[in-house]
Design a protein around this motif. Structure first.
Motif, PDB file in Angstrom:
ATOM      1  N   TYR A 238       0.842  -1.226   0.027  1.00 33.07           N
ATOM      2  CA  TYR A 238      -0.082  -0.116  -0.159  1.00 33.07           C
ATOM      3  C   TYR A 238       1.011   1.262   0.071  1.00 33.07           C
ATOM      4  O   TYR A 238       1.707   1.366   0.810  1.00 33.07           O
ATOM      5  CB  TYR A 238      -0.910   0.051   1.424  1.00 33.07           C
ATOM      6  CG  TYR A 238      -1.523   1.235   1.373  1.00 33.07           C
ATOM      7  CD1 TYR A 238      -2.753   1.432   0.934  1.00 33.07           C
ATOM      8  CD2 TYR A 238      -1.051   2.318   2.363  1.00 33.07           C
ATOM      9  CE1 TYR A 238      -3.671   2.792   0.960  1.00 33.07           C
ATOM     10  CE2 TYR A 238      -1.776   3.712   2.383  1.00 33.07           C
ATOM     11  CZ  TYR A 238      -2.889   3.810   1.758  1.00 33.07           C
ATOM     12  OH  TYR A 238      -3.702   4.996   2.017  1.00 33.07           O
ATOM     13  N   VAL A 239       0.666   2.250  -0.737  1.00 28.68           N
ATOM     14  CA  VAL A 239       1.303   3.259  -0.951  1.00 28.68           C
ATOM     15  C   VAL A 239       0.428   4.572  -1.040  1.00 28.68           C
ATOM     16  O   VAL A 239      -0.446   4.825  -1.831  1.00 28.68           O
ATOM     17  CB  VAL A 239       2.179   3.703  -2.196  1.00 28.68           C
ATOM     18  CG1 VAL A 239       2.792   4.925  -2.278  1.00 28.68           C
ATOM     19  CG2 VAL A 239       3.342   2.063  -2.197  1.00 28.68           C
ATOM     20  N   GLY A 240       0.396   5.309   0.116  1.00 26.34           N
ATOM     21  CA  GLY A 240      -0.521   6.690   0.154  1.00 26.34           C
ATOM     22  C   GLY A 240      -0.568   7.072   1.553  1.00 26.34           C
ATOM     23  O   GLY A 240       0.281   6.725   2.494  1.00 26.34           O
ATOM     24  N   ARG A 241      -1.580   7.992   1.642  1.00 25.39           N
ATOM     25  CA  ARG A 241      -1.759   8.679   3.009  1.00 25.39           C
ATOM     26  C   ARG A 241      -2.477   7.810   3.888  1.00 25.39           C
ATOM     27  O   ARG A 241      -3.261   7.114   3.553  1.00 25.39           O
ATOM     28  CB  ARG A 241      -2.575   9.881   2.803  1.00 25.39           C
ATOM     29  CG  ARG A 241      -2.837  10.867   3.732  1.00 25.39           C
ATOM     30  CD  ARG A 241      -3.520  12.249   3.409  1.00 25.39           C
ATOM     31  NE  ARG A 241      -4.043  12.825   4.669  1.00 25.39           N
ATOM     32  CZ  ARG A 241      -3.588  13.691   5.339  1.00 25.39           C
ATOM     33  NH1 ARG A 241      -2.346  13.817   5.244  1.00 25.39           N
ATOM     34  NH2 ARG A 241      -4.292  14.125   6.379  1.00 25.39           N
ATOM     35  N   LEU A 242      -2.041   8.049   5.178  1.00 29.18           N
ATOM     36  CA  LEU A 242      -2.627   6.981   6.235  1.00 29.18           C
ATOM     37  C   LEU A 242      -3.786   7.904   6.776  1.00 29.18           C
ATOM     38  O   LEU A 242      -3.843   8.540   7.908  1.00 29.18           O
ATOM     39  CB  LEU A 242      -1.696   6.663   7.012  1.00 29.18           C
ATOM     40  CG  LEU A 242      -0.390   6.049   6.748  1.00 29.18           C
ATOM     41  CD1 LEU A 242       0.581   5.344   7.739  1.00 29.18           C
ATOM     42  CD2 LEU A 242      -0.886   4.715   5.885  1.00 29.18           C
ATOM     43  N   SER A 243      -4.879   7.972   6.211  1.00 33.28           N
ATOM     44  CA  SER A 243      -6.178   8.567   6.429  1.00 33.28           C
ATOM     45  C   SER A 243      -7.333   7.851   6.201  1.00 33.28           C
ATOM     46  O   SER A 243      -7.383   7.080   5.256  1.00 33.28           O
ATOM     47  CB  SER A 243      -6.120   9.913   6.069  1.00 33.28           C
ATOM     48  OG  SER A 243      -6.140   9.701   4.498  1.00 33.28           O
ATOM     49  N   SER A 244      -8.402   7.982   6.757  1.00 32.23           N
ATOM     50  CA  SER A 244      -9.708   7.284   6.758  1.00 32.23           C
ATOM     51  C   SER A 244     -10.256   7.327   5.190  1.00 32.23           C
ATOM     52  O   SER A 244     -10.468   6.009   4.845  1.00 32.23           O
ATOM     53  CB  SER A 244     -10.548   7.597   7.656  1.00 32.23           C
ATOM     54  OG  SER A 244     -11.120   9.268   7.124  1.00 32.23           O
ATOM     55  N   GLU A 245     -10.108   8.384   4.611  1.00 27.89           N
ATOM     56  CA  GLU A 245     -10.662   8.242   3.213  1.00 27.89           C
ATOM     57  C   GLU A 245     -10.050   7.432   2.185  1.00 27.89           C
ATOM     58  O   GLU A 245     -10.566   6.896   1.098  1.00 27.89           O
ATOM     59  CB  GLU A 245     -10.961   9.660   2.556  1.00 27.89           C
ATOM     60  CG  GLU A 245      -9.558  10.507   2.260  1.00 27.89           C
ATOM     61  CD  GLU A 245      -8.867  11.042   3.227  1.00 27.89           C
ATOM     62  OE1 GLU A 245      -7.765  11.357   2.963  1.00 27.89           O
ATOM     63  OE2 GLU A 245      -9.358  10.863   4.444  1.00 27.89           O
ATOM     64  N   LYS A 246      -8.845   7.021   2.566  1.00 23.09           N
ATOM     65  CA  LYS A 246      -8.053   6.095   1.701  1.00 23.09           C
ATOM     66  C   LYS A 246      -8.158   4.740   1.960  1.00 23.09           C
ATOM     67  O   LYS A 246      -7.630   3.726   1.556  1.00 23.09           O
ATOM     68  CB  LYS A 246      -6.484   6.481   1.850  1.00 23.09           C
ATOM     69  CG  LYS A 246      -6.019   7.754   1.612  1.00 23.09           C
ATOM     70  CD  LYS A 246      -6.240   7.838   0.095  1.00 23.09           C
ATOM     71  CE  LYS A 246      -5.447   9.304  -0.179  1.00 23.09           C
ATOM     72  NZ  LYS A 246      -5.575   9.125  -1.938  1.00 23.09           N
TER      73      LYS A 246
END
Length: 404
Positions: A238-246
């Protein structure tokens, strides 16, 4: 490929690689420079910025997170809607450089759409690339308490106040005021062409700006810089921001429900990082922020890339980069993602937020090496045909030419 009038003003609030939209911005900038265009930069000052000959024209850094005092908050709130500094500085750069075209990317909150009327007063053609749903949703995320939402629909901007979708009344009021202010001022009416990277985004912004002004130019990748990888070290990525919408919470729950749990590598930071780290099992490895070769090595050696988003993603560059390395994709069936990932051919799509479906997809992918290899190859071929940077740049040049 050159055109006679070739002074292009490129505008983006960040002048460093802050996210996928900046990757698009800098890829286009690099291409235009290499083809003899005179490029003029306009952005915001930041210690992370790349070099620019026009940095003296950049506005001062705007930080909305550390504002204290009522008077200062009121001033900051107004600047959030209309930046006098941006208007003054872009006026100076226009007079000094006299560009033919202004190509805008992310401008709201720091640079603000108030710069658009100034460009039109100076008879400059304006192109705006839409990287998100800001024209439809005052907050751009198109979420209400974690659920996808399209209520505002580009006109009904009172919902952040009446539904409290921002979960703070002050923020809801500010975002509603911003949207209504620019609708009243008709700021976006000065845009000659809106570039949309997905059919999905084009359809949801059309009620506000019409189809005639939208131009589909898909995000592209320079496939010549990515060698398809045959490595497969047996881990999910997984590559990306660690936020709920992701959808990162959903991913961790689905991962824990796998029949045969594989290693999950997580790249990125964000507001949920501490919570995720404290609850994750030993089979979940957090790498923090990675970029460049460190990131590419992780992608090359992965078994597949996972994009479990639970908001209306537009056209994630992360997916294209995974396809460039011939990696299969497991992703949510939401927003513009199904335009990139073909279910059963280049990856597996699942219902956003559905832990069971995602867990099944993870198991299916990790128990079938041949399927992973086949989907990865298909993804690379699809990238070369539909998402090449060469095609993207040619379409961009064609659009520029139509205004000169």
């Amino acid at each position: 490929m050159k055109i006679n009038k070739n002074k292009i003003l490129l505008v983006n609030k960040f002048f460093y690689l802050n996210g996928g939209s900046e990757r698009v911005f800098f890829l286009e900038r690099e291409f235009l420079i290499s083809h003899g265009f005179d490029i003029i930069d306009f952005s915001m000052k930041d210690s992370k910025n790349l070099n620019s000959n026009f940095a003296n024209f950049f506005i001062d850094k705007v930080d909305y997170t550390n504002t204290k005092g009522i008077i200062r908050k009121l001033k900051t709130g107004f600047a959030f809607i209309h930046s006098s500094e941006s208007v003054n500085k872009i006026t100076k750069i226009i007079k000094h450089e006299k560009p033919n075209i202004a190509h805008l990317h992310n401008i709201y909150h720091q640079l603000t759409p108030s710069i658009i009327p100034i460009l039109k007063e100076n008879k400059i053609k304006v192109i705006l690339t839409l990287h998100d749903g800001k024209l439809c949703c005052p907050s751009y995320l198109m979420l209400n308490r974690g659920k996808p939402c399209l209520k505002c629909a580009g006109t009904h901007f009172h919902y952040p106040i009446t539904t409290n979708c921002q979960q703070t009344l002050a923020r809801g009021i500010l975002l509603s005021l911003e949207a209504y202010f620019h609708a009243w001022k008709k700021s976006y009416d000065g845009v000659d062409a809106f570039i949309v990277p997905s059919i999905f985004l084009g359809n949801i912004v059309a009620p506000r700006i019409g189809h005639s002004k939208t131009h589909l130019i898909r995000n592209g990748i320079d496939q010549t810089k990515f060698i398809p990888s045959t490595k497969d070290d047996g881990y999910l990525l997984y590559v990306g921001r660690l936020s709920s919408e992701k959808g990162i919470d959903t991913l961790l729950k689905a991962h824990s429900c796998m029949n045969n749990i594989s290693k999950l590598v997580i790249v990125g930071t964000g507001p949920l990082e501490y919570k995720l780290r404290s609850h994750a099992s030993s089979s979940v490895i957090f790498k923090g922020y990675c970029t460049g070769e460190n990131l590419w090595e992780l992608v090359k050696k992965s078994s597949c890339l996972i994009v479990p988003s639970e908001w209306y993603e537009n056209a994630p560059m992360t997916i294209l980069e995974g396809m460039a390395f011939a990696k299969p994709i497991i992703a949510s069936r939401i927003g513009g993602i199904p335009e990139q990932v073909v279910h059963g051919e280049t990856g597996i799509l699942f219902t956003p937020g559905n832990t069971h479906e995602l867990s099944q997809a993870l198991d299916a992918m990790m128990t079938d090496t041949d399927m992973r290899r086949r989907m990865g190859i298909n993804g690379r071929l699809r990238l070369e045909k539909e998402f090449s940077i060469q095609s993207h740049n040619q379409q961009l040049l064609n659009l520029y030419q139509s205004f000169l």
